[in-house]
Enzyme design. Structure first.
Site, short mmCIF file in Angstrom:
data_model
loop_
_atom_site.label_atom_id
_atom_site.label_comp_id
_atom_site.label_asym_id
_atom_site.label_seq_id
_atom_site.Cartn_x
_atom_site.Cartn_y
_atom_site.Cartn_z
CD GLU A 444 42.47 47.47 38.04
OE1 GLU A 444 42.04 47.03 39.00
OE2 GLU A 444 43.10 46.99 37.59
C1 LIG Z 1 39.52 42.49 28.59
C2 LIG Z 1 39.55 42.32 29.38
C3 LIG Z 1 40.22 42.14 30.74
C4 LIG Z 1 40.39 41.68 32.09
N1 LIG Z 1 41.84 41.84 32.16
C5 LIG Z 1 41.25 41.05 33.25
C6 LIG Z 1 42.40 40.84 34.38
O1 LIG Z 1 44.06 40.79 33.70
N2 LIG Z 1 42.66 40.25 35.52
C7 LIG Z 1 41.65 39.96 36.09
O2 LIG Z 1 41.51 38.95 37.36
N3 LIG Z 1 40.51 39.83 35.53
C8 LIG Z 1 41.18 40.56 34.67
N4 LIG Z 1 39.19 41.05 33.89
C9 LIG Z 1 38.05 40.14 34.38
C10 LIG Z 1 37.20 41.95 34.86
O3 LIG Z 1 37.82 42.20 35.96
C11 LIG Z 1 36.00 41.41 35.66
O4 LIG Z 1 35.09 41.12 34.58
C12 LIG Z 1 35.22 42.46 36.32
O5 LIG Z 1 35.42 42.29 38.02
C13 LIG Z 1 33.38 41.92 36.30
O6 LIG Z 1 33.62 41.01 37.13
P1 LIG Z 1 32.60 39.64 36.30
O7 LIG Z 1 32.52 39.61 34.87
O8 LIG Z 1 32.44 38.24 36.97
O9 LIG Z 1 30.81 40.92 36.09
P2 LIG Z 1 29.72 40.42 37.68
O10 LIG Z 1 30.87 40.44 38.95
O11 LIG Z 1 29.27 39.22 37.50
O12 LIG Z 1 28.92 41.96 37.79
C14 LIG Z 1 28.09 41.73 36.05
C15 LIG Z 1 26.84 43.14 36.65
O13 LIG Z 1 26.50 42.99 37.80
C16 LIG Z 1 26.54 44.32 38.50
N5 LIG Z 1 27.16 43.76 40.21
C17 LIG Z 1 28.12 42.61 40.45
N6 LIG Z 1 27.87 42.49 42.10
C18 LIG Z 1 26.81 43.26 42.83
C19 LIG Z 1 26.65 44.03 43.85
N7 LIG Z 1 26.82 43.30 44.33
N8 LIG Z 1 26.36 45.46 43.72
C20 LIG Z 1 25.53 45.53 43.12
N9 LIG Z 1 25.80 45.05 41.58
C21 LIG Z 1 26.72 44.48 41.47
C22 LIG Z 1 27.99 44.86 38.13
O14 LIG Z 1 28.44 46.12 38.93
C23 LIG Z 1 27.94 43.94 37.15
O15 LIG Z 1 27.19 45.92 35.87
C24 LIG Z 1 39.41 41.26 32.47
C25 LIG Z 1 38.37 41.71 32.05
C26 LIG Z 1 38.06 41.36 30.28
C27 LIG Z 1 36.91 41.97 29.89
#
Ligand SMILES: Cc1cc2nc3c(=O)[nH]c(=O)nc-3n(C[C@H](O)[C@H](O)[C@H](O)COP(=O)(O)OP(=O)(O)OC[C@H]3O[C@@H](n4cnc5c(N)ncnc54)[C@H](O)[C@@H]3O)c2cc1C
Length: 606
Positions: A444
């Site tokens: 989220e």
């Molecule tokens: C158990 C679990 C359940 C989930 N459930 C759902 C679901 O039901 N539906 C769904 O769609 N998704 C779901 N997710 C996905 C989750 O919402 C994402 O993993 C999350 O939004 C982060 O995205 P990412 O993993 O791609 O991280 P990234 O976007 O790659 O981020 C990696 C790091 O970089 C930082 N970062 C990224 N961009 C920036 C920026 N512009 N400026 C500063 N910092 C930045 C982030 O804060 C983070 O620390 C789930 C994930 C898990 C692990």
């Protein structure tokens, strides 16, 4: 292993005495049925269900986890039966309109339910939680036909829902979504692509699953402006609204993960699956964000829940486990040693958990009132009202979600620490709370993204500091009223200083960001945490004011209850609130200390 006890006394103190929910409900249309008796009965029944049905499944669900066999996901033993009870109790539709089969109670009552369920068993609560997300989206953006088809079975809990946003290459940056949707002659779409990390993507609790999916139309603009939203049901509804033909959406695998093991996190493959557009083309992300504020309050609960649960179990342990003697002299001379609770350092940990759980709960209930008004605006078609409250809530949601989940994780870790080595052993359940809670700071919107949303969007871009001015004015007005009261003066003074400081910090960051754009990202986390500590301080002062008044004039609760509130407020102001000043200092420091190091020079391992 101890079980969860619903903290009904604390909940009622906040609802009835601090935030005057009876008056609030009387002012709402949906509040007509939320009389004090009904609220009381709902809280008691829900508490019972959480204590007796959900809590006992918390640890066993973690041990057993979910399984994928022959393309179908099964949840741990006991989950199906518990879900049946949940459904038969009408809990899914608690805050949904009566014409959809719901009970028509205010949105905030749904949050109270979610808090208890989420604290007793967070992984279980995710299944109905995700369905609520799908329900809200369809209710706000679906066509009449879509509403007629999907909302009743979702409200009754017969069907479940998901939110399918994330793909392997993007979670935060949804502008990179690749899943395709091709228009068909019959007005439907063929949806093809892979989504990962999808909570409740497949399971055996409901007869159908309604996926709400972000995908891209052919020739859609690049980035976030080219994303549309689709309903893709697991089984296509038949002519009578029942479960029909299987659709082209399957669970490819289950993610192996750190915690929430009883919640099925699925890789979902969409293979020419039949989908139906929700809302206008290319406005999928906007549609998703409409209900994001309420969804994020939902996730903020995952900050309060673990603090509460971990505190309940740690407190019990600290009263039973004995170790050495208290420094101020024997407290239990007839025992071999004093119990842990007599050591100041153990009390530091316990009171930190308590202050976070109760202060966080107050933040939630304060905000839930705003959510009620926002939802009422939406239901009445009063866009202005909905927007006004959405803005107020919009400012608070990143604080709730970002700050409370970080604090909840700290509280969960402290729970392990109170247990010493035993906290690290699975049997006691304390390490599970840590593993289950970490995800709250990630999904989220990560804490970093919440912080950017708060400082970059809500404070700087959208309101040029106005959101901070408005909220701090509220805090200052409250503080001024109590500054002459000898008992409450220290809190009132501190709040007045912090409100002024919050504004000064905002202005300084806005000025600095004009010269150095990295400033926003560099300062955002500290700004979020500072905002959280001050908001929680406001809540503790509000609780202290009521507790002091009740001690003088009498109230429903015991004197000890009110005295405990005052003691915890004092602890919060003296021992946790000073952290805000470290964040204030850090956020103003130059970006150079973050950006000067060349990426190639971050490590010298080659
Ligand atoms: C158990 C679990 C359940 C989930 N459930 C759902 C679901 O039901 N539906 C769904 O769609 N998704 C779901 N997710 C996905 C989750 O919402 C994402 O993993 C999350 O939004 C982060 O995205 P990412 O993993 O791609 O991280 P990234 O976007 O790659 O981020 C990696 C790091 O970089 C930082 N970062 C990224 N961009 C920036 C920026 N512009 N400026 C500063 N910092 C930045 C982030 O804060 C983070 O620390 C789930 C994930 C898990 C692990």
């Amino acid at each position: 292993m101890p079980t969860y006890k619903a903290p009904l006394r604390d909940m009622k103190f906040l609802l009835n005495d601090v935030f005057d929910y009876p008056k609030h409900y009387a002012s709402l249309k949906a509040g007509e049925n939320a009389t004090p008796d009904i609220v009381d009965a709902v809280l008691t029944e829900c508490g019972k269900f959480c204590e007796e049905v959900l809590s006992p499944l918390y640890q066993s669900g973690d041990e057993e986890g979910c399984k994928l066999e022959d393309g179908d996901v099964t949840t741990p033993s006991g989950y199906k039966e518990a879900y049946q009870q949940y459904m038969m109790g009408g809990w899914q539709g608690l805050s949904a309109p009566e014409e959809l089969g719901g009970q028509g109670l205010p949105a905030s009552m749904g949050l109270l339910k979610q808090e208890m369920m989420g604290t007793a068993n967070w992984p279980f609560s995710m299944y109905p939680g995700l369905s609520l997300g799908a329900m809200n989206t369809i209710q706000l953006h679906g066509s009449d036909e879509q509403k007629a088809t999907y909302l009743v079975p979702l409200t009754e809990g017969r069907w479940g829902g998901t939110m399918c946003l994330t793909e392997p290459q993007c979670g935060t940056d949804l502008g990179q979504v690749k899943t395709k949707a091709e228009p068909q002659a019959d007005g439907s779409y063929k949806v093809t692509g892979t989504k990962i990390f999808i909570s409740s993507g497949d399971h055996d609790l409901t007869e159908n699953i309604v996926h709400v999916v972000l995908a891209r139309l052919p020739d859609a603009p690049k980035g976030t402006r080219g994303i549309s939203l689709f309903i893709v049901p697991k089984f296509l509804p038949d002519a009578s609204g029942g479960v029909g033909e299987r659709n082209g959406v399957t669970c490819g695998s289950l993610e192996k993960k750190m915690g929430i093991k009883a919640s099925a996190t699925c890789v979902m493959n969409f293979d020419d699956a039949k989908g139906f557009l929700i809302g206008p083309e290319n406005e999928g992300l906007n549609c998703m964000f409409t209900f994001m504020n309420t969804a994020r309050i939902g996730t903020a609960i995952q900050g309060v829940g673990p603090a509460e649960l971990s505190y309940q179990w740690a407190l019990e342990y600290a009263k039973e486990r004995r170790s050495m003697r208290a420094l101020s002299g024997k407290k239990e001379p007839d025992q071999v040693a004093d119990s842990l609770i007599h050591h100041a350092d153990v009390r530091r940990m316990l009171l930190t958990q308590k202050a976070i759980a109760e202060g966080g709960r107050a933040m939630l209930y304060y905000s839930a009132r705003l959510a009620d008004h926002m939802v009422e605006g939406h239901l009445e078609g009063d866009d202005k009202k909905a927007e006004t409250y959405d803005d107020k809530l919009g400012f608070l949601t990143p604080i709730l979600k970002g700050f409370l989940t970080e604090m909840g994780y700290e509280a969960a870790n402290l729970g392990v620490q109170v247990f010493g080595g035993h906290g690290y052993i699975r049997e006691h359940g304390m390490e599970q709370i840590v593993r289950d809670t970490k995800i709250a700071t990630l999904y989220e919107g990560t804490t970093g993204i919440q912080a950017l949303d708060l400082l970059g969007r809500k404070v700087m871009l959208m309101t040029q500091g106005g959101a901070v001015r408005e909220f701090t004015l509220r805090i200052s007005n409250f503080a001024r009223k109590h500054v002459t009261n000898k008992k409450l003066r220290p809190y009132a003074w501190e709040l007045l200083k912090l409100a002024a400081q919050w504004n000064v910090l905002t202005v300084r960051l806005m000025l600095n960001a004009r010269k150095d754009r990295d400033m926003i990202s560099a300062a955002a986390h500290d700004f979020l945490m500072f905002s959280g500590y001050v908001t929680m301080a406001y809540m503790w002062a509000r609780m202290a004011v009521v507790a002091a008044d009740k001690l003088e004039n009498g109230g429903e609760e015991s004197e000890a209850f009110y005295e405990a509130k005052l003691a915890t407020a004092e602890f919060y102001y003296d021992r946790l609130l000073p952290r805000a000043q470290a964040h204030a200092t850090s956020m103003l420091s130059p970006t150079r200390n973050l950006m000067q190091l060349d990426a190639e020079h971050m490590a010298f391992t080659d």
